[in-house]
Design a protein around this motif. Structure first.
Motif, PDB file in Angstrom:
ATOM      1  N   ALA A 320      21.473  -2.777  17.559  1.00 12.16           N
ATOM      2  CA  ALA A 320      21.126  -2.738  16.244  1.00 12.16           C
ATOM      3  C   ALA A 320      22.457  -2.616  15.284  1.00 12.16           C
ATOM      4  CB  ALA A 320      20.346  -1.635  15.822  1.00 12.16           C
ATOM      5  N   SER A 321      22.550  -3.567  14.383  1.00 12.47           N
ATOM      6  CA  SER A 321      23.551  -3.721  13.677  1.00 12.47           C
ATOM      7  C   SER A 321      22.943  -4.603  12.011  1.00 12.47           C
ATOM      8  CB  SER A 321      24.844  -4.581  13.979  1.00 12.47           C
ATOM      9  OG  SER A 321      25.763  -4.660  13.210  1.00 12.47           O
ATOM     10  N   GLY A 322      22.832  -3.719  10.969  1.00 13.37           N
ATOM     11  CA  GLY A 322      22.354  -4.433   9.808  1.00 13.37           C
ATOM     12  C   GLY A 322      21.083  -5.037  10.166  1.00 13.37           C
ATOM     13  N   THR A 323      20.986  -6.125   9.815  1.00 15.19           N
ATOM     14  CA  THR A 323      19.461  -6.504  10.119  1.00 15.19           C
ATOM     15  C   THR A 323      19.133  -7.033  11.257  1.00 15.19           C
ATOM     16  OG1 THR A 323      20.469  -8.892   9.218  1.00 15.19           O
ATOM     17  CG2 THR A 323      19.324  -7.375   7.629  1.00 15.19           C
ATOM     18  N   SER A 324      20.144  -7.039  12.267  1.00 16.54           N
ATOM     19  CA  SER A 324      20.288  -7.695  13.723  1.00 16.54           C
ATOM     20  C   SER A 324      19.553  -6.557  14.563  1.00 16.54           C
ATOM     21  CB  SER A 324      21.590  -7.882  14.158  1.00 16.54           C
ATOM     22  OG  SER A 324      21.568  -8.286  15.484  1.00 16.54           O
ATOM     23  N   HIS A 325      18.674  -6.661  15.181  1.00 19.45           N
ATOM     24  CA  HIS A 325      18.122  -5.784  16.090  1.00 19.45           C
ATOM     25  C   HIS A 325      17.547  -6.651  17.636  1.00 19.45           C
ATOM     26  CE1 HIS A 325      14.946  -2.890  17.999  1.00 19.45           C
ATOM     27  NE2 HIS A 325      15.850  -2.090  17.489  1.00 19.45           N
ATOM     28  N   ARG A 326      18.213  -6.151  18.714  1.00 17.49           N
ATOM     29  CA  ARG A 326      18.013  -6.928  19.972  1.00 17.49           C
ATOM     30  C   ARG A 326      17.706  -5.828  20.783  1.00 17.49           C
ATOM     31  NH1 ARG A 326      22.043  -9.560  20.141  1.00 17.49           N
ATOM     32  NH2 ARG A 326      23.456  -8.599  21.626  1.00 17.49           N
ATOM     33  N   VAL A 327      16.815  -6.004  21.997  1.00 16.37           N
ATOM     34  CA  VAL A 327      16.510  -5.054  23.252  1.00 16.37           C
ATOM     35  C   VAL A 327      16.595  -6.141  24.317  1.00 16.37           C
ATOM     36  CG1 VAL A 327      14.951  -3.777  24.245  1.00 16.37           C
ATOM     37  CG2 VAL A 327      15.113  -3.484  21.655  1.00 16.37           C
ATOM     38  N   SER A 328      17.372  -5.511  25.088  1.00 19.72           N
ATOM     39  CA  SER A 328      17.433  -6.601  26.533  1.00 19.72           C
ATOM     40  C   SER A 328      17.957  -5.322  27.471  1.00 19.72           C
ATOM     41  CB  SER A 328      18.790  -7.312  26.471  1.00 19.72           C
ATOM     42  OG  SER A 328      20.042  -6.575  26.053  1.00 19.72           O
ATOM     43  N   HIS A 329      17.853  -6.052  28.816  1.00 20.70           N
ATOM     44  CA  HIS A 329      18.036  -5.080  29.878  1.00 20.70           C
ATOM     45  C   HIS A 329      19.433  -4.977  30.246  1.00 20.70           C
ATOM     46  CE1 HIS A 329      18.361  -9.077  32.070  1.00 20.70           C
ATOM     47  NE2 HIS A 329      19.078  -8.488  32.971  1.00 20.70           N
ATOM     48  N   ARG A 330      19.727  -3.940  31.148  1.00 26.43           N
ATOM     49  CA  ARG A 330      21.177  -3.569  31.304  1.00 26.43           C
ATOM     50  C   ARG A 330      21.590  -4.624  32.534  1.00 26.43           C
ATOM     51  NH1 ARG A 330      22.316   1.949  30.099  1.00 26.43           N
ATOM     52  NH2 ARG A 330      20.644   2.546  28.842  1.00 26.43           N
ATOM     53  N   ARG A 331      22.690  -5.352  32.382  1.00 27.71           N
ATOM     54  CA  ARG A 331      23.120  -6.155  32.989  1.00 27.71           C
ATOM     55  C   ARG A 331      24.419  -5.723  34.010  1.00 27.71           C
ATOM     56  NH1 ARG A 331      21.258  -9.196  28.917  1.00 27.71           N
ATOM     57  NH2 ARG A 331      20.195 -11.145  29.489  1.00 27.71           N
ATOM     58  N   LYS A 332      25.141  -4.679  33.279  1.00 29.30           N
ATOM     59  CA  LYS A 332      26.148  -4.065  33.703  1.00 29.30           C
ATOM     60  C   LYS A 332      25.601  -2.777  34.654  1.00 29.30           C
ATOM     61  CE  LYS A 332      29.891  -5.697  30.868  1.00 29.30           C
ATOM     62  NZ  LYS A 332      31.027  -5.519  30.093  1.00 29.30           N
ATOM     63  N   ALA A 333      25.354  -2.806  35.907  1.00 24.43           N
ATOM     64  CA  ALA A 333      24.738  -1.682  36.635  1.00 24.43           C
ATOM     65  C   ALA A 333      25.118  -1.770  38.333  1.00 24.43           C
ATOM     66  CB  ALA A 333      23.273  -1.667  36.448  1.00 24.43           C
ATOM     67  N   ASN A 334      24.714  -0.838  38.802  1.00 29.14           N
ATOM     68  CA  ASN A 334      25.110  -0.792  40.246  1.00 29.14           C
ATOM     69  C   ASN A 334      24.119  -2.044  40.944  1.00 29.14           C
ATOM     70  OD1 ASN A 334      24.564  -0.287  42.991  1.00 29.14           O
ATOM     71  ND2 ASN A 334      25.219   1.823  42.609  1.00 29.14           N
ATOM     72  N   PRO A 335      24.779  -2.994  41.332  1.00 30.32           N
ATOM     73  CA  PRO A 335      23.894  -3.960  42.064  1.00 30.32           C
ATOM     74  C   PRO A 335      22.981  -3.736  43.130  1.00 30.32           C
ATOM     75  CG  PRO A 335      26.279  -4.056  42.579  1.00 30.32           C
ATOM     76  CD  PRO A 335      26.279  -3.031  41.701  1.00 30.32           C
ATOM     77  N   ILE A 336      23.405  -2.536  44.003  1.00 26.64           N
ATOM     78  CA  ILE A 336      22.565  -2.181  44.917  1.00 26.64           C
ATOM     79  C   ILE A 336      21.040  -1.541  44.452  1.00 26.64           C
ATOM     80  CG2 ILE A 336      22.290  -0.716  46.888  1.00 26.64           C
ATOM     81  CD1 ILE A 336      25.471  -0.817  47.355  1.00 26.64           C
ATOM     82  N   LEU A 337      21.282  -0.949  43.374  1.00 26.06           N
ATOM     83  CA  LEU A 337      19.976  -0.152  42.788  1.00 26.06           C
ATOM     84  C   LEU A 337      19.137  -1.208  42.026  1.00 26.06           C
ATOM     85  CD1 LEU A 337      21.533   3.149  41.331  1.00 26.06           C
ATOM     86  CD2 LEU A 337      20.000   2.984  43.127  1.00 26.06           C
ATOM     87  N   ALA A 338      19.799  -2.143  41.379  1.00 26.19           N
ATOM     88  CA  ALA A 338      19.065  -3.073  40.813  1.00 26.19           C
ATOM     89  C   ALA A 338      18.367  -4.007  41.598  1.00 26.19           C
ATOM     90  CB  ALA A 338      20.224  -4.169  39.687  1.00 26.19           C
ATOM     91  N   GLU A 339      18.972  -4.478  42.660  1.00 23.12           N
ATOM     92  CA  GLU A 339      18.456  -5.385  43.655  1.00 23.12           C
ATOM     93  C   GLU A 339      17.078  -4.399  44.482  1.00 23.12           C
ATOM     94  OE1 GLU A 339      19.860  -5.849  48.316  1.00 23.12           O
ATOM     95  OE2 GLU A 339      20.576  -7.307  46.829  1.00 23.12           O
ATOM     96  N   THR A 340      17.368  -3.136  44.896  1.00 19.88           N
ATOM     97  CA  THR A 340      16.371  -2.305  45.444  1.00 19.88           C
ATOM     98  C   THR A 340      15.341  -2.075  44.532  1.00 19.88           C
ATOM     99  OG1 THR A 340      18.192  -1.181  46.766  1.00 19.88           O
ATOM    100  CG2 THR A 340      16.414  -0.025  46.609  1.00 19.88           C
ATOM    101  N   GLY A 341      15.555  -1.739  43.287  1.00 21.26           N
ATOM    102  CA  GLY A 341      14.431  -1.727  42.219  1.00 21.26           C
ATOM    103  C   GLY A 341      13.440  -2.977  42.278  1.00 21.26           C
ATOM    104  N   HIS A 342      14.028  -4.037  42.196  1.00 19.85           N
ATOM    105  CA  HIS A 342      13.359  -5.208  41.971  1.00 19.85           C
ATOM    106  C   HIS A 342      12.605  -5.337  43.631  1.00 19.85           C
ATOM    107  CE1 HIS A 342      12.614  -9.374  40.636  1.00 19.85           C
ATOM    108  NE2 HIS A 342      12.581  -9.918  42.312  1.00 19.85           N
ATOM    109  N   LEU A 343      12.895  -5.196  44.544  1.00 12.61           N
ATOM    110  CA  LEU A 343      12.329  -5.248  45.638  1.00 12.61           C
ATOM    111  C   LEU A 343      11.131  -4.205  45.647  1.00 12.61           C
ATOM    112  CD1 LEU A 343      15.030  -5.796  48.455  1.00 12.61           C
ATOM    113  CD2 LEU A 343      13.656  -7.605  47.522  1.00 12.61           C
TER     114      LEU A 343
END
Length: 412
Positions: A320-343
């Motif tokens: 969030a900066s000024g009139t800009s507001h964006r929500v997205s998922h975390r891309r920099k994360a433990n790849p093993i946890l991201a993979e395990t969570g998806h499965l």
């Protein structure tokens, strides 16, 4: 007086710097990477302050014998992200420069200035740490096996297309025991035509197949004898030797993965938190072991469910900066946890009515498939946090009652 230490690690030696609350360098020590080096480090810390356990030590790795020795001695260790350390470097001098002694001092300054933003390394039990090493090695072995299988298929397509497609419709493909055994016996089309139905039946039996052996042997016999394009004999023989070499590597990798899994299963069975993890829907033995290994068993590591979700990349990031507001998922994360969570989240869709209902609601609200799965993952992590804190097992009714969902996410 508060003191802060930084340890710049290397293969042969380590540099440690200690600064006071004003940033003044108190001491610098260079030691070797062995038991005597550890003794010197601890003595240097004691010389600065008798109660050396009050001095946090910043370092850029969580692995290695020196880190293990410091933690065993009760010294608080703070693992700093190397990317963040690189960004800090320009704060001390406008001209970028680097030295082992300077890096040690830089790590100490980071703890002095922003120590509250960096938490000490979690105090997981040796059993959980051993499980982490084993599960990571097993994951690497399975990924290597998949890479070798793809390379083998690529080679087979150039001279032996019948073998490349013979098991493509079956789970595991070329990694199946019967596929590897038959290809070892007949690595070229010429040798495959010499396999009789009886010989194929014997190979299938030796590979552990127990059903439809005659029908499978007949299918393979017809496939290997079908008319097909062939390479010149010399080229075919050379490519067959290439395939045989890949098969040897594939067999060894699959065997090592199996050995590792046997060890993982034994370690997980002995851990007191395993029944809690395995009580969740969609949580098979391997996923449970991986999740337990990556999260550890330090009861103070994740004070709230929100902390756990953030660490597992299940909570969104807001810009969030000024009139800009964006929500997205975390891309920099433990790849093993991201993979395990998806499965894990995907597996619950057919095993948990509550997870399925949540997924369907999020899809109807406009979430794409990955975003909806992250919603399910976040809800499951909230339940996991509660179960680990209370020592209870999973309860479907309590996990998906009419309560607010985890923080909103509008990413894909």
């Amino acid at each position: 007086m508060n003191y802060y230490a930084g340890l710049d690690w290397g293969e042969s030696h380590h540099d440690m710097a200690v600064v006071d609350a004003d940033g003044q360098l108190i001491s610098h020590t260079r030691v070797t990477d062995d038991a005597s080096g550890l003794t010197q480090l601890l003595a240097a810390l004691t010389a600065v302050k008798r109660s050396r356990r009050s001095i946090p030590v910043g370092i850029e790795t969580s692995r290695g014998l020196m880190v293990a020795g410091l933690r065993k001695a009760g010294q608080p260790v703070v693992v700093l992200n190397p990317t963040q350390v690189a960004n800090y470097r320009s704060r001390l001098a406008p001209q970028r420069k680097k030295s082992d002694r300077g890096d040690a001092r830089l790590l100490a300054h980071i703890l002095r200035v922003d120590g509250d933003a960096h938490r000490p390394a979690p105090s997981s039990s040796p059993q959980a740490s051993a499980l982490r090493e084993a599960t990571r090695a097993h994951r690497q072995a399975t990924h290597t096996a998949g890479l070798l299988a793809r390379r083998l298929r690529s080679v087979l397509r150039d001279y032996y297309p019948a073998a490349a497609t013979a098991w493509a419709h079956l789970p595991g493909g070329l990694t199946r025991p019967e596929a590897r055994l038959i290809l070892t016996a007949a690595p070229t089309p010429t040798r495959a035509t010499r396999l009789t139905r009886r010989r194929l039946e014997a190979l299938l039996t030796s590979a552990g197949r127990t059903r439809l052996i005659t029908a499978e042997a007949t299918r393979l016999h017809e496939l290997f004898h079908a008319r097909a394009l062939r390479q010149p004999a010399e080229v075919e023989d050379a490519m067959g030797r290439h395939a045989a070499a890949l098969l040897t590597q594939l067999d060894a990798t699959i065997a090592s993965a199996h050995t590792l899994w046997t060890h993982i299963d034994a370690l997980a069975e002995q851990h007191p938190q395993t029944p809690i993890y395995r009580s969740f829907p969609g949580m098979g033995p391997l996923l449970a072991a991986r999740l337990l290994a990556e999260l550890g068993d330090d009861p103070h590591r994740f004070p709230t469910p929100r902390n756990l979700r953030a660490f597992c990349a299940a909570s969104p990031i807001t810009w969030a900066s000024g009139t800009s507001h964006r929500v997205s998922h975390r891309r920099k994360a433990n790849p093993i946890l991201a993979e395990t969570g998806h499965l894990w989240a995907f597996a619950t869709l057919t095993r948990s009515p509550g997870a399925r209902a949540l997924y369907d609601r999020r899809r109807a609200a406009g979430d794409h498939h990955p975003a909806a799965l992250r919603r399910v993952y976040a809800r499951l992590l909230g339940s996991l946090h509660y179960c680990l804190r209370t020592g209870s097992t999973y309860d479907e009714d309590r996990a998906f009652t009419a309560s607010p969902e985890p923080e909103a996410e509008h990413g894909t």
